[in-house]
Scaffold this motif. Structure first.
Motif, mmCIF file in Angstrom:
data_model
loop_
_atom_site.group_PDB
_atom_site.id
_atom_site.type_symbol
_atom_site.label_atom_id
_atom_site.label_comp_id
_atom_site.label_asym_id
_atom_site.label_seq_id
_atom_site.Cartn_x
_atom_site.Cartn_y
_atom_site.Cartn_z
ATOM 1 N N ARG A 164 0.984 -1.137 0.016
ATOM 2 C CA ARG A 164 -0.062 -0.019 -0.008
ATOM 3 C C ARG A 164 1.037 1.142 -0.139
ATOM 4 N NH1 ARG A 164 -3.861 -3.428 3.243
ATOM 5 N NH2 ARG A 164 -2.658 -2.980 4.953
ATOM 6 N N GLY A 165 1.984 1.186 0.268
ATOM 7 C CA GLY A 165 3.118 2.174 -0.021
ATOM 8 C C GLY A 165 3.202 3.006 1.131
ATOM 9 N N CYS A 166 3.042 2.144 2.252
ATOM 10 C CA CYS A 166 3.140 2.758 3.564
ATOM 11 C C CYS A 166 4.483 2.177 4.331
ATOM 12 C CB CYS A 166 1.866 2.303 4.384
ATOM 13 S SG CYS A 166 0.406 3.170 3.943
ATOM 14 N N SER A 167 5.083 2.945 5.293
ATOM 15 C CA SER A 167 6.281 2.486 6.159
ATOM 16 C C SER A 167 5.338 1.588 7.214
ATOM 17 C CB SER A 167 6.850 3.702 6.716
ATOM 18 O OG SER A 167 7.801 3.245 7.351
ATOM 19 N N VAL A 168 5.958 0.589 7.599
ATOM 20 C CA VAL A 168 5.442 -0.390 8.585
ATOM 21 C C VAL A 168 6.536 -0.459 9.742
ATOM 22 C CG1 VAL A 168 4.700 -2.554 9.200
ATOM 23 C CG2 VAL A 168 4.128 -1.714 6.983
ATOM 24 N N ILE A 169 5.867 -0.228 11.033
ATOM 25 C CA ILE A 169 6.783 -0.351 12.149
ATOM 26 C C ILE A 169 6.208 -1.498 13.215
ATOM 27 C CG2 ILE A 169 5.488 1.464 13.299
ATOM 28 C CD1 ILE A 169 8.033 2.260 14.774
ATOM 29 N N SER A 170 6.962 -2.202 13.641
ATOM 30 C CA SER A 170 6.608 -3.262 14.904
ATOM 31 C C SER A 170 7.005 -2.744 16.202
ATOM 32 C CB SER A 170 6.977 -4.563 14.273
ATOM 33 O OG SER A 170 6.331 -4.940 13.008
ATOM 34 N N THR A 171 6.483 -2.977 17.079
ATOM 35 C CA THR A 171 6.867 -2.236 18.439
ATOM 36 C C THR A 171 6.262 -3.268 19.403
ATOM 37 O OG1 THR A 171 4.617 -1.019 18.803
ATOM 38 C CG2 THR A 171 6.246 -0.105 17.449
ATOM 39 N N ILE A 172 6.994 -3.115 20.674
ATOM 40 C CA ILE A 172 6.690 -3.686 21.790
ATOM 41 C C ILE A 172 7.117 -2.673 22.957
ATOM 42 C CG2 ILE A 172 8.557 -5.111 22.270
ATOM 43 C CD1 ILE A 172 7.231 -7.281 23.767
ATOM 44 N N SER A 173 5.938 -2.396 23.918
ATOM 45 C CA SER A 173 6.150 -1.653 24.971
ATOM 46 C C SER A 173 5.396 -2.257 26.333
ATOM 47 C CB SER A 173 5.752 -0.313 24.668
ATOM 48 O OG SER A 173 4.378 -0.148 24.333
ATOM 49 N N MET A 174 5.948 -1.609 27.431
ATOM 50 C CA MET A 174 5.218 -2.127 28.847
ATOM 51 C C MET A 174 5.669 -1.253 29.896
ATOM 52 S SD MET A 174 7.134 -5.854 29.288
ATOM 53 C CE MET A 174 6.739 -6.536 27.477
ATOM 54 N N GLY A 175 4.731 -1.296 30.916
ATOM 55 C CA GLY A 175 5.327 -0.528 31.907
ATOM 56 C C GLY A 175 5.944 -1.135 32.991
ATOM 57 N N PRO A 176 6.884 -0.733 33.628
ATOM 58 C CA PRO A 176 7.842 -1.471 34.695
ATOM 59 C C PRO A 176 6.874 -2.305 35.926
ATOM 60 C CG PRO A 176 8.002 0.782 35.150
ATOM 61 C CD PRO A 176 7.296 0.545 33.624
ATOM 62 N N ASP A 177 5.578 -1.637 36.012
ATOM 63 C CA ASP A 177 4.856 -2.313 37.166
ATOM 64 C C ASP A 177 3.933 -3.236 36.492
ATOM 65 O OD1 ASP A 177 3.199 -1.114 35.262
ATOM 66 O OD2 ASP A 177 2.282 0.513 36.758
ATOM 67 N N GLY A 178 4.074 -3.826 35.239
ATOM 68 C CA GLY A 178 3.277 -4.981 34.802
ATOM 69 C C GLY A 178 2.039 -4.844 34.211
ATOM 70 N N TYR A 179 1.471 -3.269 34.443
ATOM 71 C CA TYR A 179 0.085 -3.158 34.146
ATOM 72 C C TYR A 179 -0.209 -2.777 32.734
ATOM 73 C CZ TYR A 179 -1.525 -3.775 38.920
ATOM 74 O OH TYR A 179 -1.669 -4.342 40.245
ATOM 75 N N PHE A 180 0.908 -2.170 32.002
ATOM 76 C CA PHE A 180 0.612 -1.679 30.916
ATOM 77 C C PHE A 180 1.384 -2.760 29.666
ATOM 78 C CE2 PHE A 180 2.857 0.566 27.164
ATOM 79 C CZ PHE A 180 1.617 0.898 26.701
ATOM 80 N N PHE A 181 0.820 -3.037 28.821
ATOM 81 C CA PHE A 181 1.385 -3.845 27.641
ATOM 82 C C PHE A 181 0.788 -3.511 26.383
ATOM 83 C CE2 PHE A 181 1.036 -7.549 25.033
ATOM 84 C CZ PHE A 181 2.428 -7.979 24.673
ATOM 85 N N SER A 182 1.718 -3.544 25.361
ATOM 86 C CA SER A 182 1.162 -3.081 24.091
ATOM 87 C C SER A 182 2.160 -3.706 23.132
ATOM 88 C CB SER A 182 1.009 -1.710 23.694
ATOM 89 O OG SER A 182 0.580 -1.423 22.342
ATOM 90 N N ALA A 183 1.724 -4.350 22.045
ATOM 91 C CA ALA A 183 2.471 -4.724 20.862
ATOM 92 C C ALA A 183 1.862 -4.977 19.365
ATOM 93 C CB ALA A 183 3.234 -6.067 21.225
ATOM 94 N N GLY A 184 2.621 -4.929 18.307
ATOM 95 C CA GLY A 184 2.102 -5.262 17.359
ATOM 96 C C GLY A 184 2.880 -4.288 15.866
ATOM 97 N N SER A 185 2.059 -4.239 14.956
ATOM 98 C CA SER A 185 2.555 -3.661 13.653
ATOM 99 C C SER A 185 1.544 -2.630 13.364
ATOM 100 C CB SER A 185 2.863 -4.862 12.494
ATOM 101 O OG SER A 185 3.775 -5.705 13.070
ATOM 102 N N ALA A 186 1.979 -1.553 12.616
ATOM 103 C CA ALA A 186 1.233 -0.708 11.979
ATOM 104 C C ALA A 186 1.690 -0.061 10.790
ATOM 105 C CB ALA A 186 0.743 0.335 13.077
ATOM 106 N N GLU A 187 0.984 0.702 10.148
ATOM 107 C CA GLU A 187 1.314 1.461 9.036
ATOM 108 C C GLU A 187 1.555 2.907 9.787
ATOM 109 O OE1 GLU A 187 -0.780 -0.610 5.280
ATOM 110 O OE2 GLU A 187 -2.032 1.022 6.315
ATOM 111 N N GLN A 188 2.784 3.540 9.780
ATOM 112 C CA GLN A 188 2.902 4.635 10.355
ATOM 113 C C GLN A 188 2.336 5.809 10.016
ATOM 114 O OE1 GLN A 188 7.528 4.298 9.966
ATOM 115 N NE2 GLN A 188 7.443 4.956 12.100
ATOM 116 N N ARG A 189 1.632 6.482 10.939
ATOM 117 C CA ARG A 189 0.938 7.686 10.633
ATOM 118 C C ARG A 189 1.806 8.984 10.542
ATOM 119 N NH1 ARG A 189 -2.953 8.191 15.563
ATOM 120 N NH2 ARG A 189 -3.711 9.764 14.486
ATOM 121 N N THR A 190 3.003 8.964 11.045
ATOM 122 C CA THR A 190 4.047 9.880 10.890
ATOM 123 C C THR A 190 4.634 10.058 9.549
ATOM 124 O OG1 THR A 190 5.581 8.468 11.664
ATOM 125 C CG2 THR A 190 4.360 9.962 13.444
#
Length: 201
Positions: A164-190
């Motif tokens: 689709r001509g988009c730049s793709v980023i894959s990420t993982i992030s989490m908070g040190p307290d263990g309550y926040f978690f997020s991961a996946g891939s996306a076509e960059q909006r920037t």
């Protein structure tokens, strides 16, 4: 560049090894389910193909997961039966009428607390995949990646634009307290999607 990659892999491996003596207490399916869903997300976003929902169950999009992107957006959630994880697919249209796609991995139970051992093992799995793809030169490290404490995160990019001509980023992030978690891939909006460049690849 290669030293930066080795540093990321080494750091994630050390974090997991530090808690390895406790690893027998961690359900191995946590890592397996994460890798399976992450690869489904990455493949879908990078190839521009529909998400492979084989063996998954469609579920309700959580209230806290609902977001308004651009001019309009559609979201659907898929749960892996018996797993701690689920996938949230988002397609949103910007002011330029370009549709972008995101595939996020979430914890099914938003009250679920990830232990330090689980955090280390998930970061290690992401670093292993990152090393595999960057080493194959199909992907690259994100030159704009900046660690923002106390959040623990890591990223990598598809080397070329997707169909689709988009730049793709894959990420993982989490908070040190263990309550926040997020991961996946996306076509960059920037970054602007440029279908004409994808057609030339």
């Amino acid at each position: 560049m290669i030293y930066k990659l080795l540093g990321v892999i080494f750091g994630a491996s050390v974090a997991a090894t530090f808690f390895i003596w406790k690893s027998q207490q961690v359900d191995q399916s946590l890592e397996q389910d994460f890798v399976e869903l992450f690869e489904r997300c990455r493949t879908s976003i990078e190839t521009g193909q529909p998400f492979d929902s084989t063996g998954l169950e469609e579920t309700e999009v959580r209230k806290n997961s609902k977001q308004n992107y651009g001019m309009s957006s559609e979201q659907v959630a898929w749960a892996l039966p018996g797993s701690d994880f689920q996938v949230l697919l988002t397609a949103w249209v910007g002011r330029n009428n370009v549709t972008r796609h995101l595939c996020d991995i979430e914890l099914q139970d938003e009250r679920r607390l990830l232990s330090p051992v689980e955090q280390g093992l998930l970061m290690r799995q992401f670093a292993i995949l990152q090393g595999k793809y960057v080493g194959a030169r199909t992907h690259k490290l994100d030159p704009l990646y900046v660690l923002i404490p106390p959040v623990i995160m890591n990223t990598f990019l598809l080397s070329e634009r997707n169909p689709r001509g988009c730049s793709v980023i894959s990420t993982i992030s989490m908070g040190p307290d263990g309550y926040f978690f997020s991961a996946g891939s996306a076509e960059q909006r920037t970054k602007k999607c440029e279908p004409e460049k994808a057609a030339l690849q």
